[in-house]
Design an enzyme around this catalytic site. Structure first.
Site, short mmCIF file in Angstrom:
data_model
loop_
_atom_site.label_atom_id
_atom_site.label_comp_id
_atom_site.label_asym_id
_atom_site.label_seq_id
_atom_site.Cartn_x
_atom_site.Cartn_y
_atom_site.Cartn_z
N LYS A 99 0.98 -1.16 -0.17
CA LYS A 99 0.53 0.17 -0.14
C LYS A 99 0.74 1.39 -0.01
CE LYS A 99 -4.12 1.92 2.80
NZ LYS A 99 -4.74 1.71 4.36
N SER A 140 -10.19 -0.80 7.39
CA SER A 140 -9.33 -0.89 6.07
C SER A 140 -8.24 -1.50 5.26
CB SER A 140 -8.12 0.78 6.39
OG SER A 140 -9.48 1.60 6.31
N SER A 149 -9.86 1.58 3.46
CA SER A 149 -8.76 2.29 2.62
C SER A 149 -8.09 1.22 1.32
CB SER A 149 -8.00 3.83 3.16
OG SER A 149 -7.34 2.78 3.73
#
Lengths: 486, 95, 479
Positions: free
Chosen positions: A79, A178, A154
């Site tokens: 990420k 997330s 997210s």
């Protein structure tokens, strides 16, 4: 043989047996990325050159038989919230324009040391604020199961990239769900460890007391392998827990006889999607059949969790995001030559709408006259939420719930309405407030073919039981083997 | 508690955000809705409840007082939008 | 006096650790800009602080030295505000739960003692420095050097217990002496490692209620602290006398004009939005750390001064001068130990040594002259091996060269002849050579005594010990 369909343990086996090489596998994934990225957009940056280079090094290690781990030569994605030395790190924000960290986050360093090959940086909601990955300054990510739907957020890019077989595994962060919510939306396994189990150093902060890194994988075994590499005390992170890290694979026995699975009534609420509820109830029966006992538990303060979360997380975020001021790195907008204008213009143009909204809310809840009513009150209620779990775990070993009240929703469906968007996290948030570990794993599909996630929550530092339960469920089902057709 | 446009402007000022007229209206409404939602917390009596600000065992982490290498000046300044004379360069500060 | 002033001081002291409070960068002063910075003190994304243990030990020592109660648990908090010298947009400090509280120290004032309360001591990190452009092309910019960012500070907040600028300065000096004694701060006001802000208000004598205070900043010497406070007190009295109101504000001292001037009040009032720093756990100062700090606590200036007065029977003034620094006091005590002569030792150390050091702008630590050499010199004077007058010259050479006195005396050939039998022989020869004068002396012309002394000195090339000469001459002439 399609290398991109493999799990970590599957690919690792093939690398060890010299059936393939890391370079070959890396090339296969890079090709896959090239093919599906125009549709999925799970990456912000693809680092093909660096990936091939470290794949070559991994192959040398494998050839020499030295320092090999189950991750050596395995292509993964990260990420874009984790700082990567000499590779741009954006947090999906315009405000970090051009920022190249001179350091690796601890998690990335550990994964590199384990021999993992990093293919690139995943898309996400800007500063991890969102539940749909629509808040990226670059592009939304599209759900590989239905391209008109969100992948969750997210860490939507990390979840989607595993689901779309653009990497074997990936890492994300979970502040209020997330990791688990996008794992649920994308039909993959997503694990949020105990707060403090994995170092936060070099992981760009959203809400410091809640943020925790964890893996996205195709199955539970891979999650255990990833956690083995990621977990452990880090002297650079004062909130990192000094506790031994077990070999999490030893928990993968399939044995859950006598295990007490708590079912909190507050997580099976009116208004939740019927198909989701049905899948989860069915999953509970699977566990029961495997020998676990289902026990009703109560988490009475659940209804306050979203409120607590949005006060605590935004307060911390408003302070964490003060450093983006156009002075040391990233974007600067200076039109008038006045410092104050420079600050305000830079931050106004650099941050997206959701980030600004949360900075506003957090600033407000900390400001003079409101601190007691908002931030302090929320921190007190947080104690009550944490106590709920302590109490519940007296009568059960693990808690099972749906991960999200609905399957993946459509792009644009909730952007206009922040509060409804926030409520997508209703089942995942309490876990972060209490600091306990949680996992989401595939437990079925809706009629429309959208994945549904089962969430398992464990005691502090008891990722072992979480993985054990997940593995037992997984062994009895086949949901985790399904892949979307793109 | 109701939030006014003036409150929003003040908060935006504290947070160093130059909001447009449209954003101010939008945020006033949205923050109002969110704050009404969190109003719910006031239903709970939390007197005597200690706040939780972290969930890890409260064992202070220390480091020894040892000097470790700093970044080279050029690396420290590499990411800066503007730098000169070994310094970060910012619009003049008027006291 | 119709009015009285109420003064409270906030002192920031930089701690003498090698590395910063939350990262391993050096704290050295005066390096090239931005060469003692890393991702942590630059506030780059994702970085985290880890607390320097020594900084905590130092802060605990200071707390104990000024009688503060140490909180077993204190909390770091973020103080949020935007400024280019503050890379994270917040300063890590302590707010509602500081390291220690409820202390005090005593100052000497107007021949008496006064207790000044210390509200609290908390730990925090320093900010960076702003340099302002000099050339025209730079006039629209400021330049930021972050070397100082993250250097450990303690803030020592006093109660509003002071009434005059002299009390304020006495308090500050006492505080600085303690910090320097503890070797946890170098106390340098000019370089900013010891900084002071003053809260000043005035009220009618006897009034209970405090007046509106102004916060004074930018005073980088004791002299300026005094000037600024005196100016401010008078300014506020004038305002009150004219029926005007004192405004609560921050005022900067302008040393060139000797006045305080209002910092243009910012549009928005400060709202620092303090909240507990989530990246650091509560600071638990264990009993072990406190006990260790207590055990290693040196004798403090006040106690040392008192001991010097009683143990060495030296005047309070001497004791004050000699205990000004720990190094000087130790030096003096070594001299006393070797000589057993506290007052004589004090005269040499305080008189000669300090004079010479002052001329050179040096400290006792920089001095080549060893305490044992001073003791030797004092011993030689006592034995009469050297005259007091010559000893001063010898001392200067000892100071310059670091050599012991015996060698210098020998090389100069200035040893004093005190040996009585040797002198008796010389005197016998002088008397034999001047029989007439001896007769005249014995018949009453006692003024001739000086003549015999002169002749004796001539015969010994001035090396004879005058007291011994006098004594022997008197005996011999008495016949």
């Amino acid at each position: 043989m399609d290398l991109t369909s493999l799990t970590i343990h599957g690919l690792s086996e093939k690398l060890k047996n010299r059936e393939t090489t890391s370079v070959e596998a890396t090339k296969a994934f890079l090709k896959r990325i090239e093919e599906v990225e125009p549709k999925v957009r799970a990456f912000i940056t693809v680092t093909a050159g660096e990936a091939l280079k470290s794949a070559g090094e991994a192959d040398k290690r494998i050839a020499k038989g030295e320092g090999i781990t189950p991750l050596t030569g395995v292509p993964i994605a990260v990420k874009d919230i984790f700082c990567t030395k000499d590779i741009r790190t954006t947090c999906a924000s315009k405000i970090l324009e051009g920022f190249i960290p001179p350091y690796d986050s601890t998690v990335v360093r550990k994964l590199k040391e384990a021999g993992a090959v990093i293919l690139g940086k995943n898309n996400m909601d800007e500063f991890a604020m969102g539940s749909s990955t629509e808040n990226s300054a670059f592009s939304p990510t599209y759900n590989p199961w239905a391209l008109d739907r969100v992948p969750g957020g997210s860490s939507g890019g990390s979840a989607a990239s595993v689901a779309a077989s653009e990497c074997v595994a990936s890492i994300g962060t979970d502040t209020g769900g997330s990791i688990r919510q996008p794992a649920s939306c994308c039909g993959v396994v997503g694990l949020k460890p105990t707060y403090g189990r994995v170092s936060r150093f070099g992981m760009i902060a959203f809400a410091s007391s809640l943020d925790q890194a964890g893996p996205f994988t195709k199955d539970t075994t891979d999650a255990a392998i990833m956690l083995n590499a990621m977990a452990g005390h880090d002297p650079s992170d004062s909130t990192s827990i000094k506790a031994e890290v077990p070999d999490y694979r030893t928990f993968l026995t399939g044995e859950v006889k006598g295990l007490k699975v708590g079912i909190p009534k507050e997580y099976f609420i009116e208004g939740m999607d019927k198909e989701v509820e049905a899948s989860v109830r069915e999953a509970l029966e699977v566990l029961k059949k495997a020998g676990a006992a289902l026990v009703p538990v109560t988490l009475p303060h659940t209804e306050y969790a979203v409120g607590v979360y949005y006060l605590v997380a935004t307060a911390e975020a408003s302070s964490n995001l003060a450093r983006y001021d156009g002075v040391k790195y990233g974007l600067r907008v200076d039109e008038t030559g006045s410092l104050l204008d420079m600050y305000k213009k830079t931050r106004d143009e650099g941050f997206g709408g959701e980030v600004k909204r949360r900075i506003m809310l957090g600033t407000y809840s900390l400001s003079a006259g409101y601190y007691d009513a908002y931030y302090k009150k929320a921190s007190e209620v947080r104690t009550l939420i944490k106590n709920d779990f302590d109490e519940a775990f007296k009568s059960c070993d693990i808690i099972a719930t749906p991960t999200a009240p609905t399957a993946a929703f459509k792009l644009g469906e909730r952007v206009e309405d922040p509060l409804t968007m926030y409520l997508s996290d209703i089942f995942t948030i309490s876990c972060n407030l209490a600091g306990i570990p949680g996992i989401s794993l595939p437990c079925g599909f809706t009629k429309e073919g959208l994945p549904v996630g089962l969430q398992l929550l464990g005691r502090t530092l008891d990722e072992g039981t979480v993985l054990k339960t997940a593995y037992a469920y997984e062994s009895a089902t086949e949901w985790h083997t399904r892949r979307p057709k793109i | 508690m109701s939030i006014t446009k003036k409150d929003v402007l003040h908060v935006a000022d504290l947070a160093r955000l130059a909001l447009t007229e449209k954003e101010i209206d939008l945020y006033t409404g949205q923050l109002q809705r969110i704050l009404s939602y969190v109003e719910k917390l006031s239903e709970l009596d939390t007197s005597g409840v200690a706040p939780t600000t972290t969930t890890v065992p409260p064992e202070t982490a220390f480091r020894e007082d040892r000097v470790t290498p700093s970044l080279a000046q050029e690396d420290a300044l590499r990411n800066a939008p503007l730098s000169e004379k070994g310094c970060f360069k910012v619009p003049k500060i008027i006291e | 006096m119709k009015y009285e002033a109420v003064i409270g001081l906030e002192v920031h002291a930089q701690l003498l650790t090698d590395s910063k409070l939350f990262c391993g960068c050096s704290t050295r002063f005066g390096s090239e800009p931005n060469t003692q910075v890393c991702q942590i003190c630059l506030g780059m994304p994702g970085v985290l602080p880890v607390l320097n243990k020594k900084a905590v030990e130092f802060a605990v020592k200071m707390s104990l030295a000024v009688n503060c109660r140490i909180n077993p648990r204190s909390i770091f908090a973020r103080k949020n505000y935007f400024y280019p010298d503050l890379p994270k947009g917040y300063q890590v400090s302590q707010y509602t739960e500081p390291l220690s509280e409820h202390g005090h120290l005593e100052i000497d004032i107007d021949g008496g003692r006064k207790r000044i309360g210390i509200t609290r001591i908390h730990m925090e990190e320093d900010a960076g420095k702003l340099l302002h452009g000099e050339g025209i092309e730079d006039s629209n910019f400021s330049f930021v050097d972050l070397n100082r960012t993250g250097v450990p500070l303690i803030e020592i907040v006093s109660e509003p217990d002071m009434r005059t600028s002299d009390e304020a300065v006495a308090y500050l000096k006492a505080l600085r002496d303690i910090l320097v004694y503890l070797r946890i701060c170098d106390g340098n006001m000019e370089e900013g490692s010891f900084r002071c802000d003053a809260n000043v208000s005035v009220r009618l004598m006897g009034a209970e209620k405090l007046g509106t205070k102004a916060e004074l900043k930018n005073m980088n010497s004791f002299k300026y602290v005094k000037e600024a406070i005196d100016y401010e007190i008078q300014r506020q009295i004038d305002l009150v006398e004219n029926g005007e109101k004192v405004v609560q504000e921050t005022r900067l001292f302008d040393a060139s004009k000797g006045i305080t001037a209002s910092m243009r009040s910012k549009e928005e009032a400060h709202d620092y939005r303090y909240f507990p720093e989530p990246d650091l756990l509560p600071l638990n100062v264990g009993a072990k750390l406190v006990d260790q700090a207590r055990e290693t606590l040196p004798e403090l200036p006040e106690a040392k001064r008192a001991r010097f007065i009683t143990d060495y029977a030296i005047p309070p003034y001497d004791a004050g001068v000699l205990t000004a620094t720990r190094e000087l006091a130790d030096y003096y005590e070594e001299v006393v130990k070797a000589t057993g002569e506290p007052k004589v030792s004090s005269n040499w150390v305080m008189g000669e040594l300090l004079r010479l050091l002052k001329e050179d702008g040096k400290d006792v630590g920089d001095c080549a002259l060893k305490p044992s050499a001073i003791a030797d010199l004092i011993g030689m004077i006592k034995k009469g091996a050297i005259s007091g007058k010559m000893a001063k010259e010898v001392f200067e050479e000892m100071y310059k060269t670091g050599k012991p006195p015996a060698g210098i005396v020998k090389a100069r050939g200035i040893t004093q002849i005190s040996d009585e039998s040797e002198l008796a022989g010389v005197i016998d020869r002088v008397l034999e050579a001047n029989p007439e004068s001896v007769d005249r002396y014995r018949s009453g012309k006692v003024q001739l005594f000086g003549f015999f002394v002169g002749e004796t000195m001539k015969a010994t090339k001035g090396q004879a010990n005058p007291q011994a000469v006098n004594k022997i001459l008197k005996e011999k002439l008495a016949g």
